[in-house]
Write a protein that holds these residues in place. Structure first.
Motif, PDB file in Angstrom:
ATOM      1  N   GLU A  38       0.895  -1.161  -0.221  1.00 58.22           N
ATOM      2  CA  GLU A  38      -0.067   0.042   0.290  1.00 58.22           C
ATOM      3  C   GLU A  38       0.851   1.292   0.752  1.00 58.22           C
ATOM      4  OE1 GLU A  38      -1.988   2.366  -0.815  1.00 58.22           O
ATOM      5  OE2 GLU A  38      -3.586   1.014   0.205  1.00 58.22           O
ATOM      6  N   MET A  39       0.806   2.121  -1.165  1.00 58.47           N
ATOM      7  CA  MET A  39       1.855   2.822  -1.658  1.00 58.47           C
ATOM      8  C   MET A  39       1.108   4.554  -0.848  1.00 58.47           C
ATOM      9  SD  MET A  39       4.102   1.255  -2.500  1.00 58.47           S
ATOM     10  CE  MET A  39       5.266   2.561  -3.165  1.00 58.47           C
ATOM     11  N   ASP A  40      -0.009   4.923  -0.847  1.00 58.93           N
ATOM     12  CA  ASP A  40      -0.679   6.044  -0.044  1.00 58.93           C
ATOM     13  C   ASP A  40      -0.132   5.669   1.372  1.00 58.93           C
ATOM     14  OD1 ASP A  40      -2.024   8.291   0.364  1.00 58.93           O
ATOM     15  OD2 ASP A  40      -3.973   6.965  -0.605  1.00 58.93           O
ATOM     16  N   PRO A  41      -0.250   6.833   2.064  1.00 63.49           N
ATOM     17  CA  PRO A  41       0.656   6.915   3.896  1.00 63.49           C
ATOM     18  C   PRO A  41      -1.137   7.146   3.951  1.00 63.49           C
ATOM     19  CG  PRO A  41       2.159   7.711   2.446  1.00 63.49           C
ATOM     20  CD  PRO A  41       1.016   7.731   1.306  1.00 63.49           C
ATOM     21  N   GLU A  42      -2.017   7.544   3.496  1.00 68.29           N
ATOM     22  CA  GLU A  42      -3.525   7.953   3.996  1.00 68.29           C
ATOM     23  C   GLU A  42      -4.082   6.229   3.816  1.00 68.29           C
ATOM     24  OE1 GLU A  42      -5.667  11.178   2.471  1.00 68.29           O
ATOM     25  OE2 GLU A  42      -3.913  12.866   3.170  1.00 68.29           O
ATOM     26  N   ALA A  43      -3.884   6.044   3.404  1.00 68.37           N
ATOM     27  CA  ALA A  43      -4.614   5.136   2.490  1.00 68.37           C
ATOM     28  C   ALA A  43      -3.992   3.581   3.684  1.00 68.37           C
ATOM     29  CB  ALA A  43      -4.820   3.591   1.837  1.00 68.37           C
ATOM     30  N   ARG A  44      -2.705   3.461   4.646  1.00 69.64           N
ATOM     31  CA  ARG A  44      -2.363   2.720   5.196  1.00 69.64           C
ATOM     32  C   ARG A  44      -2.042   3.182   6.452  1.00 69.64           C
ATOM     33  NH1 ARG A  44       2.937   3.190   2.564  1.00 69.64           N
ATOM     34  NH2 ARG A  44       3.365   4.867   3.786  1.00 69.64           N
ATOM     35  N   ALA A  45      -2.478   4.056   6.994  1.00 67.89           N
ATOM     36  CA  ALA A  45      -2.989   4.729   8.586  1.00 67.89           C
ATOM     37  C   ALA A  45      -4.484   4.512   8.121  1.00 67.89           C
ATOM     38  CB  ALA A  45      -2.801   6.545   8.481  1.00 67.89           C
ATOM     39  N   ARG A  46      -5.494   4.799   7.559  1.00 65.06           N
ATOM     40  CA  ARG A  46      -7.002   4.416   7.795  1.00 65.06           C
ATOM     41  C   ARG A  46      -6.694   3.129   7.409  1.00 65.06           C
ATOM     42  NH1 ARG A  46      -8.473   7.391   3.478  1.00 65.06           N
ATOM     43  NH2 ARG A  46      -7.672   5.355   1.761  1.00 65.06           N
ATOM     44  N   ILE A  47      -6.042   2.478   7.208  1.00 62.34           N
ATOM     45  CA  ILE A  47      -6.488   0.575   7.761  1.00 62.34           C
ATOM     46  C   ILE A  47      -6.208   0.337   8.960  1.00 62.34           C
ATOM     47  CG2 ILE A  47      -5.330  -1.252   6.560  1.00 62.34           C
ATOM     48  CD1 ILE A  47      -5.533  -0.356   4.072  1.00 62.34           C
ATOM     49  N   ALA A  48      -5.053   0.565   8.982  1.00 65.49           N
ATOM     50  CA  ALA A  48      -4.591   0.894  10.649  1.00 65.49           C
ATOM     51  C   ALA A  48      -5.755   0.649  11.832  1.00 65.49           C
ATOM     52  CB  ALA A  48      -3.288   1.537  11.216  1.00 65.49           C
ATOM     53  N   MET A  49      -5.938   2.835  11.372  1.00 64.03           N
ATOM     54  CA  MET A  49      -6.741   2.601  12.368  1.00 64.03           C
ATOM     55  C   MET A  49      -7.999   2.107  12.250  1.00 64.03           C
ATOM     56  SD  MET A  49      -6.934   6.834  13.024  1.00 64.03           S
ATOM     57  CE  MET A  49      -6.852   7.225  11.240  1.00 64.03           C
ATOM     58  N   GLN A  50      -8.334   1.573  11.359  1.00 65.21           N
ATOM     59  CA  GLN A  50     -10.089   0.193  11.343  1.00 65.21           C
ATOM     60  C   GLN A  50      -9.294  -1.240  11.720  1.00 65.21           C
ATOM     61  OE1 GLN A  50      -9.867   0.309   7.431  1.00 65.21           O
ATOM     62  NE2 GLN A  50     -11.338   2.611   7.104  1.00 65.21           N
ATOM     63  N   ARG A  51      -8.436  -1.522  11.854  1.00 66.67           N
ATOM     64  CA  ARG A  51      -7.714  -2.516  12.301  1.00 66.67           C
ATOM     65  C   ARG A  51      -8.361  -2.255  13.936  1.00 66.67           C
ATOM     66  NH1 ARG A  51      -9.079  -7.625  12.996  1.00 66.67           N
ATOM     67  NH2 ARG A  51      -7.325  -8.986  13.542  1.00 66.67           N
ATOM     68  N   GLN A  52      -7.177  -1.366  14.500  1.00 67.96           N
ATOM     69  CA  GLN A  52      -7.435  -1.033  15.510  1.00 67.96           C
ATOM     70  C   GLN A  52      -8.550  -0.722  16.628  1.00 67.96           C
ATOM     71  OE1 GLN A  52      -6.250   2.911  17.508  1.00 67.96           O
ATOM     72  NE2 GLN A  52      -4.677   1.861  18.661  1.00 67.96           N
ATOM     73  N   ALA A  53      -9.452  -0.392  15.778  1.00 66.66           N
ATOM     74  CA  ALA A  53     -11.170  -0.639  16.417  1.00 66.66           C
ATOM     75  C   ALA A  53     -11.910  -2.132  16.350  1.00 66.66           C
ATOM     76  CB  ALA A  53     -11.808   0.422  15.758  1.00 66.66           C
ATOM     77  N   VAL A  54     -11.333  -2.422  14.969  1.00 66.32           N
ATOM     78  CA  VAL A  54     -11.995  -4.196  15.492  1.00 66.32           C
ATOM     79  C   VAL A  54     -10.936  -5.042  16.523  1.00 66.32           C
ATOM     80  CG1 VAL A  54     -11.535  -6.165  14.063  1.00 66.32           C
ATOM     81  CG2 VAL A  54     -12.467  -4.149  12.882  1.00 66.32           C
ATOM     82  N   LEU A  55      -9.656  -4.425  16.542  1.00 67.03           N
ATOM     83  CA  LEU A  55      -8.758  -5.248  18.374  1.00 67.03           C
ATOM     84  C   LEU A  55      -9.709  -5.085  19.318  1.00 67.03           C
ATOM     85  CD1 LEU A  55      -5.845  -5.637  16.626  1.00 67.03           C
ATOM     86  CD2 LEU A  55      -7.631  -7.168  16.915  1.00 67.03           C
TER      87      LEU A  55
END
Length: 504
Positions: free
Chosen positions: A364-381
Motif C-alpha cells: 500500500e503506497m498511499d500513506p493516508e490509506a495505510r493510516a486508515r487501514i491501521a486505525m480500522q484494524r485497531q477499532a476491530v481489535l
C-alpha cells in the motif's frame, strides 16, 4: 474468596546480591516482559525430591498428567519457511523489530482477514521458552524463564521428552508432562481452540501409553489433565474451560457458556493471572515495550498494536486505570473506545508510527490509506477485546470435578493507573501491591472500591486456595514456597469430588 495461605520459606528467596547480578540488572535484563531473570539459584528451602519422593514415584494411570501453559512472550516463534527465529533468540540471526522485512514477520497482518482473524502466515510456535540465552560483550548469559516451573514439575515426577536436552533431569518415563506452545500474538479465544486440539491429541497418546506401559485400557475422553498456567496463559485457559473451542463471532451472538473445556481438567493452578488485566498493557500499546536496549529489542507500539492478545490484557476491573489530564482528573471508563485511541494518537493511530505501518503494509503506497487501514484494524481489535472480557467476566460457578488454585504476588509496587499527559503520553498516578506486572487486586479480580469497600475480598472468582508470595511476575516460580505448595497441591492434597469451591 477461600482462605489464603502464606507458608514461610527458608533461607533467602531472593538470593545474594552479587556484583555480577547488579551489573546485569543495570544492563536492563530486569525489564524482560516474561518477568525478569532467574540468574542465581535460590538458597535454602526444603529438598523437594526428598519430601515428595514417594508421591512422585506414583505416576501411573491414576495420576493426572500435566500441561503447562506459558504467558505472553512465553513460546518460541519461528518462521517455518526459513527457520528464522521470530521470538526466543537474541542474536543477529533472529528477527529484528527495527528491520522492515523482519517487522512484517513479527507483526500480524493488517489485511487479508477471515472475519476478524488475521491471515495465516509462516510463523508457528516452536516450544515453550524455558530459557533465553543472550550475549553481552560476547559472553553468553542464560536467563531462565519457564525452566523454574518445569524443573519443579520434574521434581514431582512429571516428565517431558521435549526438555531432554534442556539440562533438567526428568527421568526415563517421558509421557506425563506437556508444554502447550502457542502463537501469543493471536487472539486468546483462537488459541483456546488450539488448546482443545492439543489436549485431544495428548489424550489419544496417553491412552496408548497406559495400554503399553501398564496394560490398562482407557477411553481417551475420560483422561483429565492438571494444568499450570502463567500470566496470560490463564486467560486463554479460562476461556477454554468455559467455551471450549467456540469462536468469538464478529457481530454475532456471544459464545454459549457450556463449560465444554472443564471435562478435560482436574486441577488448575493459575500463577500471576491478569484476571482483571494489567495497566502495563495499556502503557505498552501506547508507548511500545523496551525489553532492555541495546541488548534486547524494542517493540514499537504499531507492532504490538497488531496483536489481538495485547488488547485482551487491558485493565477492565471496577477501579479506573486511566484518567484525564490536568488538575481536574476524571476517570475514563471505556478503554475500548476507538475514538479515545484515535484522538490521542495511540498505537496504530500514531502518525509517528508511519514507517512501521509502512513496513507492515508494503504493497500500500498511499500513506493516508495505510493510516486508515491501521486505525480500522485497531477499532476491530478493541471491539474484540471488549467481547473477550465480557465472555470471561460473566459470573458462573464451575461444574463438579474442577478445582482451581491461585498464586499471587503482592510485595512490589505495580502500575495501577495513569493520567493522560502532554502529547497523549501516560503519566503514572497510582501504584498498588502486586508482582510488578499484575496488581494483587487484578489477579484476584477484587471488585472492592472506596465506595463499596469491605474487609473481605469481593470477586466473581473462587479458588480452593490462594497462595500470596513476595516476588516479581515470573520470579514467583523461583520461590521454595511456590515449589513446595505446587507439588503439595498436585501430589498430596486430597481431591474434592464435588468441586464446589471454585468459580472461574
Amino acid at each position: 474468596m477461600t482462605p489464603s495461605s502464606r507458608r514461610p520459606g527458608k533461607g533467602n528467596p531472593a538470593g545474594p546480591d552479587a556484583p555480577s547480578r547488579r551489573a546485569l540488572l543495570s544492563a536492563g535484563f530486569a525489564g524482560v516482559a516474561l518477568g525478569g531473570c532467574a540468574l542465581l539459584p535460590e538458597t535454602g528451602g526444603p529438598d523437594l525430591r526428598i519430601v515428595y519422593n514417594r508421591a512422585a514415584g506414583s505416576h501411573g494411570p491414576d495420576r493426572n498428567p500435566i500441561i503447562v501453559i506459558p504467558g505472553i512472550l512465553g513460546s518460541r516463534l519461528v518462521d517455518m519457511s526459513t527457520r528464522q527465529t521470530i521470538w526466543g533468540a537474541f542474536d543477529r540471526s533472529a528477527a529484528q523489530p527495527g528491520n522492515a522485512a523482519d517487522i512484517r514477520k513479527i507483526a500480524l497482518p493488517l489485511q487479508g482477514f477471515i472475519g476478524e482473524r488475521p491471515a495465516a502466515d509462516h510463523v508457528m510456535p516452536d516450544g515453550v521458552l524455558d530459557r533465553v540465552v543472550v550475549r553481552l560483550a560476547g559472553i553468553p548469559i542464560e536467563m531462565q524463564q519457564y525452566a523454574q516451573i518445569l524443573a519443579t514439575l520434574g521434581a514431582g515426577g512429571y516428565r517431558d521428552p521435549a526438555l531432554g536436552l534442556g539440562g533438567i533431569d526428568y527421568g526415563d518415563d517421558h509421557f506425563t508432562c506437556f508444554q502447550f506452545p502457542y502463537d501469543w500474538r493471536r487472539d486468546n479465544a483462537e488459541n483456546a481452540g488450539e488448546l482443545k486440539r492439543f489436549m485431544d491429541d495428548r489424550r489419544v497418546y496417553l491412552a496408548e501409553q497406559y495400554r503399553l506401559r501398564f496394560g490398562v485400557e482407557r477411553d481417551p475422553s475420560t483422561i483429565r489433565f492438571d494444568v499450570v498456567t502463567h500470566s496470560m496463559g490463564a486467560l486463554l485457559f479460562r476461556y477454554f474451560l468455559r467455551y471450549g473451542d467456540q469462536p468469538l463471532v464478529e457481530d454475532g451472538p456471544a459464545p454459549s457458556l457450556d463449560w465444554s473445556g472443564a471435562s478435560y481438567v482436574g486441577r488448575a493452578i493459575l500463577v500471576a493471572p491478569p484476571n482483571a488485566g494489567s495497566a502495563l498493557s495499556l502503557k505498552y500499546l501506547v508507548e511500545g515495550q523496551d525489553l532492555g536496549r541495546p541488548v534486547l529489542p524494542f517493540y514499537a507500539p504499531a507492532i504490538l498494536g497488531t496483536y489481538p492478545s495485547a488488547y485482551q490484557l487491558l485493565p477492565h476491573g471496577p477501579a479506573p486505570a486511566l484518567f484525564t489530564g490536568g488538575a481536574a482528573r476524571q476517570p475514563i471508563s471505556d478503554l475500548y473506545d476507538p475514538d479515545l485511541w484515535q484522538s490521542h494518537r495511540w498505537g496504530l493511530s500514531d502518525p509517528g508510527q508511519g514507517p512501521v505501518i509502512a513496513a507492515i503494509l508494503p504493497d500500500e503506497m498511499d500513506p493516508e490509506a495505510r493510516a486508515r487501514i491501521a486505525m480500522q484494524r485497531q477499532a476491530v481489535l478493541l471491539k474484540r477485546a471488549r467481547r473477550f472480557h465480557a465472555a470471561l467476566d460473566a459470573p458462573a460457578a464451575t461444574p463438579p470435578g474442577l478445582e482451581a488454585f491461585l498464586v499471587v504476588g503482592d510485595s512490589l509496587a505495580t502500575d495501577a493507573a495513569y493520567a493522560i499527559g502532554p502529547e497523549g503520553r501516560l503519566v503514572r498516578t497510582l501504584t498498588l501491591p502486586g508482582d510488578g506486572t499484575v496488581t494483587r487486586a487484578n489477579a484476584l479480580f477484587d471488585t472492592r472500591t472506596d465506595d463499596n469497600w469491605s474487609p473481605e475480598v469481593q470477586s466473581p472468582l473462587r479458588f480452593r486456595s490462594t497462595l500470596l508470595l513476595s516476588g516479581e511476575h515470573i520470579r514467583l516460580t523461583r520461590s521454595s514456597v511456590f515449589k513446595d505448595n505446587v507439588l503439595y497441591w498436585l501430589l498430596e492434597e486430597p481431591r474434592e469430588s464435588a468441586g464446589a469451591t471454585t468459580a472461574l
